[in-house]
Design a protein around this motif. Structure first.
Motif, PDB file in Angstrom:
ATOM      1  N   UNK A 152      30.753  20.125   0.434  1.00 12.38           N
ATOM      2  CA  UNK A 152      31.872  20.161   1.358  1.00 12.38           C
ATOM      3  C   UNK A 152      33.185  20.217   0.595  1.00 12.38           C
ATOM      4  N   UNK A 153      34.291  20.359   1.311  1.00  8.33           N
ATOM      5  CA  UNK A 153      35.595  20.531   0.654  1.00  8.33           C
ATOM      6  C   UNK A 153      35.962  19.332  -0.215  1.00  8.33           C
ATOM      7  N   UNK A 154      35.764  18.127   0.290  1.00 10.50           N
ATOM      8  CA  UNK A 154      36.134  16.943  -0.487  1.00 10.50           C
ATOM      9  C   UNK A 154      35.331  16.856  -1.775  1.00 10.50           C
ATOM     10  N   UNK A 155      34.038  17.168  -1.682  1.00 10.19           N
ATOM     11  CA  UNK A 155      33.192  17.128  -2.881  1.00 10.19           C
ATOM     12  C   UNK A 155      33.567  18.229  -3.855  1.00 10.19           C
ATOM     13  N   UNK A 156      33.923  19.403  -3.323  1.00  9.56           N
ATOM     14  CA  UNK A 156      34.321  20.503  -4.193  1.00  9.56           C
ATOM     15  C   UNK A 156      35.626  20.184  -4.919  1.00  9.56           C
ATOM     16  N   UNK A 157      36.536  19.536  -4.218  1.00  6.96           N
ATOM     17  CA  UNK A 157      37.776  19.100  -4.865  1.00  6.96           C
ATOM     18  C   UNK A 157      37.476  18.146  -6.018  1.00  6.96           C
ATOM     19  N   UNK A 158      36.532  17.232  -5.790  1.00  6.20           N
ATOM     20  CA  UNK A 158      36.184  16.257  -6.814  1.00  6.20           C
ATOM     21  C   UNK A 158      35.590  16.946  -8.043  1.00  6.20           C
ATOM     22  N   UNK A 159      34.731  17.954  -7.832  1.00 11.17           N
ATOM     23  CA  UNK A 159      34.121  18.671  -8.949  1.00 11.17           C
ATOM     24  C   UNK A 159      35.182  19.422  -9.753  1.00 11.17           C
ATOM     25  N   UNK A 160      36.079  20.116  -9.063  1.00 10.00           N
ATOM     26  CA  UNK A 160      37.110  20.886  -9.760  1.00 10.00           C
ATOM     27  C   UNK A 160      38.065  19.974 -10.526  1.00 10.00           C
ATOM     28  N   UNK A 161      38.407  18.843  -9.936  1.00  7.70           N
ATOM     29  CA  UNK A 161      39.278  17.894 -10.645  1.00  7.70           C
ATOM     30  C   UNK A 161      38.577  17.339 -11.884  1.00  7.70           C
ATOM     31  N   UNK A 162      37.310  17.027 -11.741  1.00 13.29           N
ATOM     32  CA  UNK A 162      36.565  16.482 -12.871  1.00 13.29           C
ATOM     33  C   UNK A 162      36.470  17.497 -14.004  1.00 13.29           C
ATOM     34  N   UNK A 163      36.232  18.767 -13.654  1.00 14.38           N
ATOM     35  CA  UNK A 163      36.152  19.795 -14.684  1.00 14.38           C
ATOM     36  C   UNK A 163      37.509  19.996 -15.341  1.00 14.38           C
ATOM     37  N   UNK A 164      38.582  19.953 -14.554  1.00 17.83           N
ATOM     38  CA  UNK A 164      39.924  20.073 -15.126  1.00 17.83           C
ATOM     39  C   UNK A 164      40.210  18.908 -16.069  1.00 17.83           C
ATOM     40  N   UNK A 165      39.819  17.706 -15.682  1.00 18.11           N
ATOM     41  CA  UNK A 165      40.011  16.536 -16.545  1.00 18.11           C
ATOM     42  C   UNK A 165      39.242  16.708 -17.849  1.00 18.11           C
ATOM     43  N   UNK A 166      38.022  17.231 -17.751  1.00 17.35           N
ATOM     44  CA  UNK A 166      37.216  17.434 -18.954  1.00 17.35           C
ATOM     45  C   UNK A 166      37.896  18.401 -19.912  1.00 17.35           C
ATOM     46  N   UNK A 167      38.613  19.363 -19.345  1.00 20.99           N
ATOM     47  CA  UNK A 167      39.308  20.349 -20.162  1.00 20.99           C
ATOM     48  C   UNK A 167      40.700  19.875 -20.596  1.00 20.99           C
ATOM     49  N   UNK A 185      34.718  29.778  -1.202  1.00 21.17           N
ATOM     50  CA  UNK A 185      34.315  28.448  -1.661  1.00 21.17           C
ATOM     51  C   UNK A 185      32.920  28.483  -2.262  1.00 21.17           C
ATOM     52  N   UNK A 186      32.852  29.205  -3.336  1.00 22.37           N
ATOM     53  CA  UNK A 186      31.644  29.310  -4.146  1.00 22.37           C
ATOM     54  C   UNK A 186      31.929  28.549  -5.426  1.00 22.37           C
ATOM     55  N   UNK A 187      31.257  27.415  -5.618  1.00 22.05           N
ATOM     56  CA  UNK A 187      31.603  26.542  -6.728  1.00 22.05           C
ATOM     57  C   UNK A 187      31.459  27.239  -8.070  1.00 22.05           C
ATOM     58  N   UNK A 188      30.415  28.029  -8.223  1.00 20.44           N
ATOM     59  CA  UNK A 188      30.217  28.728  -9.496  1.00 20.44           C
ATOM     60  C   UNK A 188      31.392  29.660  -9.788  1.00 20.44           C
ATOM     61  N   UNK A 189      31.828  30.392  -8.763  1.00 16.69           N
ATOM     62  CA  UNK A 189      32.959  31.295  -8.935  1.00 16.69           C
ATOM     63  C   UNK A 189      34.257  30.557  -9.204  1.00 16.69           C
TER      64      UNK A 189
END
Length: 228
Positions: A152-167, A185-189
């Motif tokens: 869902x949108x909230x979970x996708x936001x969390x994944x993108x933020x986490x990946x940005x933090x990792x970088x 809203x394709x997470x891989x893309x």
């Protein structure tokens, strides 16, 4: 066949530890309890639902336990050979297999049956709806099958933020909102887009902003346009 080193199979973005479960708790729990010689498993769902992530996480887990892992997908050249020892056999995106690869995948099922191998496959639809040869479709549908649902949108936001933090990137609400409203809203893309944005920001020595994102997209469009 590609025997994949652990370091290449398990980048930080693809492990069980950072897989956001969402509605996929049943599939995750089953994979965590998977044992050698268990029946074949099919994970199916649309692009971006986490299928390849789970395969890579499973490969990491089995290799860390000393098990062999072999990975086959549409980019794996033929011939596909059964590893000499009991292994985890991973078949990714079966719907993309051509006729020769479908034959090879079926042969792996036949050769590995009763020999201590474990097969986990992914596809974009349940086995009954896959446009593959009938004998392979039957094998893919023989064991447990789990439908994966995109985040869902909230979970996708969390994944993108986490990946940005990792970088080491500061991903503000404005950029995050733009990504989620202007792109599929394709997470891989979206993860691939974030990776390109990271490289573009670094090359231009600028912070992540919506104008920077627009500049990158304009630059990519120029590069992709044919030269007249």
């Amino acid at each position: 066949m590609r025997q994949l080193p652990l370091a290449l199979l398990a980048p930080p973005a693809h492990s069980f530890d950072n897989f956001l479960t969402g509605a996929n708790a049943e599939a995750l729990a089953y994979l965590l309890g998977l044992l050698p010689a268990d029946p074949p498993v099919l994970l199916w769902g649309p692009a971006g639902s986490g299928k390849t992530h789970l395969l890579q996480a499973l490969a990491e887990r089995w290799q860390a336990a000393g098990q062999r892992v072999a990975w086959y997908d549409a980019d794996t050249p033929l011939p596909w050979e059964l590893p000499a020892h009991e292994s985890l056999l991973l078949l990714d995106d079966c719907q993309r297999f051509d006729a020769g690869q479908q034959h090879a995948a079926f042969a792996l099922f036949v050769q590995s049956a009763g020999q201590g191998y474990t097969v986990v496959a992914t596809a974009d639809a349940p086995a009954v709806d896959l446009a593959v040869r009938e004998d392979l479709r039957t094998r893919l549908g023989w064991g447990p099958s789990f439908q994966l649902t995109p985040l869902g949108e909230a979970e996708m936001r969390a994944v993108l933020r986490r990946e940005a933090d990792r970088r080491g990137l500061l991903l503000g609400d404005e950029v995050l909102g733009y990504l989620l409203t202007r792109f599929e809203r394709n997470l891989k893309g979206l993860m691939a887009l974030l990776e390109r944005l990271d490289e573009f920001a670094l090359a231009n020595k600028r912070a992540l902003t919506v104008p920077l994102l627009k500049a990158m997209l304009a630059d990519e469009k120029i590069d992709s346009d044919p030269i007249l």
